[in-house]
Every structure is written in structure tokens, then in C-alpha cells.
Design an enzyme around this catalytic site. Structure first.
Site, mmCIF file in Angstrom:
data_model
loop_
_atom_site.group_PDB
_atom_site.id
_atom_site.type_symbol
_atom_site.label_atom_id
_atom_site.label_comp_id
_atom_site.label_asym_id
_atom_site.label_seq_id
_atom_site.Cartn_x
_atom_site.Cartn_y
_atom_site.Cartn_z
ATOM 1 N N GLY A 1 0.943 -2.830 -6.215
ATOM 2 C CA GLY A 1 0.851 -1.507 -5.601
ATOM 3 C C GLY A 1 -0.519 -0.904 -5.842
ATOM 4 N N GLY A 2 -0.614 -0.028 -6.822
ATOM 5 C CA GLY A 2 -1.839 0.741 -7.087
ATOM 6 C C GLY A 2 -3.117 -0.084 -7.105
ATOM 7 C CD GLU B 1 7.775 3.181 -4.667
ATOM 8 O OE1 GLU B 1 7.256 2.966 -3.557
ATOM 9 O OE2 GLU B 1 7.189 2.933 -5.745
ATOM 10 C CG HIS C 1 9.477 -1.062 -3.127
ATOM 11 N ND1 HIS C 1 9.507 0.126 -3.812
ATOM 12 C CD2 HIS C 1 8.464 -1.778 -3.640
ATOM 13 C CE1 HIS C 1 8.529 0.115 -4.710
ATOM 14 N NE2 HIS C 1 7.881 -1.024 -4.625
ATOM 15 N N GLY D 1 4.176 1.663 -11.083
ATOM 16 C CA GLY D 1 3.300 2.832 -11.037
ATOM 17 C C GLY D 1 3.203 3.564 -12.364
ATOM 18 C CD1 TRP E 1 -2.432 -1.596 -0.205
ATOM 19 C CD2 TRP E 1 -3.235 -1.188 1.850
ATOM 20 N NE1 TRP E 1 -3.623 -2.269 -0.077
ATOM 21 C CE2 TRP E 1 -4.133 -2.043 1.174
ATOM 22 C CE3 TRP E 1 -3.529 -0.795 3.155
ATOM 23 C CZ2 TRP E 1 -5.312 -2.506 1.768
ATOM 24 C CZ3 TRP E 1 -4.703 -1.259 3.746
ATOM 25 C CH2 TRP E 1 -5.578 -2.104 3.060
HETATM 26 P P1 PGA Z 1 2.461 -0.752 -8.863
HETATM 27 O O1 PGA Z 1 3.541 -0.921 -7.698
HETATM 28 O O2 PGA Z 1 1.630 -2.034 -8.880
HETATM 29 O O3 PGA Z 1 1.642 0.436 -8.479
HETATM 30 O O4 PGA Z 1 3.210 -0.579 -10.136
HETATM 31 C C1 PGA Z 1 4.154 -2.157 -7.451
HETATM 32 C C2 PGA Z 1 5.190 -2.028 -6.373
HETATM 33 O O5 PGA Z 1 5.910 -1.020 -6.361
HETATM 34 O O6 PGA Z 1 5.327 -2.911 -5.491
#
Ligand code: PGA
Length: 257
Positions: free
Chosen positions: A239-240, A102, A100, A178, A10
Site C-alpha cells: 500500500g503506502g 478495508e 481487501h 498502514g 494505491w
Molecule cells: P500498507 O497497505 O502497505 O500501507 O500497510 C497494504 C494493503 O492494505 O494492501
């Protein structure tokens, strides 16, 4: 047979109250098929740290496990802004996403940090979900496998083959996260196959065959089936599309027998 793992990341979304509402709506859709799901897959949600208590309560009695998005490698100490494995475990957290993209790209986490965190998760009997993946520039320079292999080698340094049943690898091409640009199932399988070969070389055949390798990066209800159809794709890190009960429930039920 490797059990699939469908995990929702999330990120920095959904406060405790918002999270409760999403989980109630999600459970209404998946609790009735929980027994069927449990035959071949595990489910996980990793909320923000502040929502972990609320989400843990909202998940009580469900088949969905509770995950964290990051943690520190020390148990306690002068590490402003961090949380530790024992703190997370006290809230019922069983899985932790580590490295991750990020964390790597926005917060400059190194392979060495990732390695320490994987070792710490194992020490505390938590499941580390170690993320690897190349940037667009690296892919365009044909460096995908070089980058992913380096991340694996450093991230799993000194992690023994006995960890194979526990450690989960998530292949997440940075350019697909994303962005709505998913790797094709063929592109993903190619990298997943190479990851499995790497694990085979370092841990041996049976350990490599036991390790789950998830795909992540713009997974949706529309592409999950074709991704999971590939032999080395053992689940997804979403993610999204995990932020809305309807789309996450559809992903969770993909290829349900
Ligand atoms: P996303 O993110 O499905 O929004 O592309 C996946 C993630 O970063 O784990």
C-alpha cells in the site's frame, strides 16, 4: 517454480495526473531491468478506478500489469457506484483485488460477496487476488488461523482446483495495514504455511504448490527481503510504500538475481 507477484495497491490515492507522474518515475527505474525482473516476477499496479484509463496508457509497453481494487459480481445492472468485470477488462485490467480488509471492515463486505467476486473474476479470465487476515483483537485472542481458514473456506467455496494457477491469496493481517507494524517474517510464514496446507487439503498438492500467497501490511524496502526469503511468501501487496516511485522500485527489485 512460483513466479513472485509484487503488487501496488494505491487505494484512494493519486489522481490520474499524479498517477502518470509516479509511473513515469517508476518506469525510469525499472524499465532498464525489465528483462531481469521478468525472469522470476510479475508486477502490478491497482490505481483508483478513475485513474485506470490514464494508468493503462502510462503502463503501455511496460512489464507492469493493470489491476482494479474491487469490482461487482454482476456484468451490469442497477448497482449504483459499482463497476463490473467487462468494464474493467475493456480498459486492459487483468487482475482484481477482492475482499481487501478495508472492503470487509469499512464497507461490510461478507465472505459470500468475496466468493461471488472471485468466481466472477475467474469467469472473465481475470486474476483474483483474494485478501484474508485477522484483526488485532482476533490475533490477541489466538484466533488468527481460525479466522483466516474461515475466510479461505468461504471465499473459495466451489472454486475448483483448476483455478490454482490463477487465484492469488494475499495474507494481510489487519493490524499491520498502514500501521507501520509489519508481521515478522516468521509470523507471516506461519500463516502462509497454514494457508498452503488448507489449499493442499482442498485442491491437492500440486494445485497448492502452484498458488501464490502474497504478504501485505506495512511492506517497505527495508523488510521486503526478509519477507520474500520465506518459502511460502510469494510476493507482496504493497500500500503506502507503492505510492512513491523510489520506494516501490526498491521493493520491486528486492532479491533480484
Ligand atoms: P500498507 O497497505 O502497505 O500501507 O500497510 C497494504 C494493503 O492494505 O494492501
Amino acid at each position: 517454480m512460483r513466479r513472485k507477484l509484487i503488487a501496488g495497491n494505491w487505494k484512494m490515492n493519486l489522481s490520474a495526473n499524479e498517477a502518470r507522474a509516479v509511473i513515469a518515475a517508476l518506469r525510469a527505474q525499472i524499465d532498464p531491468v525489465a528483462a531481469q525482473l521478468a525472469k522470476d516476477r510479475e508486477l502490478l499496479i491497482a490505481p483508483t478506478t478513475l485513474a485506470i484509463g490514464a494508468v493503462g496508457q502510462a503502463l503501455a509497453g511496460s512489464s507492469i500489469a493493470l489491476g482494479a481494487q474491487n469490482m461487482h459480481w454482476e456484468d451490469s445492472g442497477a448497482f449504483t457506484g459499482e463497476v463490473s468485470a467487462p468494464m474493467l477488462k475493456a480498459f486492459g485490467v487483468t487482475h482484481v483485488i477482492i475482499g481487501h480488509s478495508e472492503r470487509r471492515h469499512v464497507f461490510f463486505e461478507t465472505d459470500e460477496f468475496v466468493n461471488r467476486k472471485v468466481a466472477t473474476a475467474l469467469k472473465h479470465r481475470m486474476v483474483p487476488i483474494m485478501c484474508v487476515g485477522e484483526t488485532l483483537a482476533e490475533r490477541e485472542a489466538s484466533r488468527t488461523l481460525e479466522v483466516v481458514m474461515r475466510q479461505l473456506e468461504n471465499g473459495l467455496s466451489n472454486i475448483p482446483a483448476e483455478a490454482a494457477g490463477t487465484v492469488v491469496i494475499a495474507y494481510e493481517p489487519v493490524w499491520a495495514i498502514g500501521t507501520g507494524k509489519t508481521a515478522t517474517p516468521e509470523q507471516a510464514q506461519l500463516v502462509h504455511g497454514s494457508i498452503r496446507e488448507f489449499l493442499d487439503d482442498s485442491w491437492g498438492k500440486s494445485a497448492a504448490a502452484e498458488t501464490r500467497i502474497l504478504y501485505g501490511g506495512s511492506v517497505t524496502p527495508d523488510n521486503i527481503d526478509s519477507l520474500l526469503a520465506k518459502p511460502d511468501i510469494d510476493g507482496a501487496l504493497v500500500g503506502g510504500a507503492s505510492l512513491k516511485a523510489d520506494s516501490f522500485a526498491r521493493i520491486i527489485r528486492a532479491r533480484l538475481k
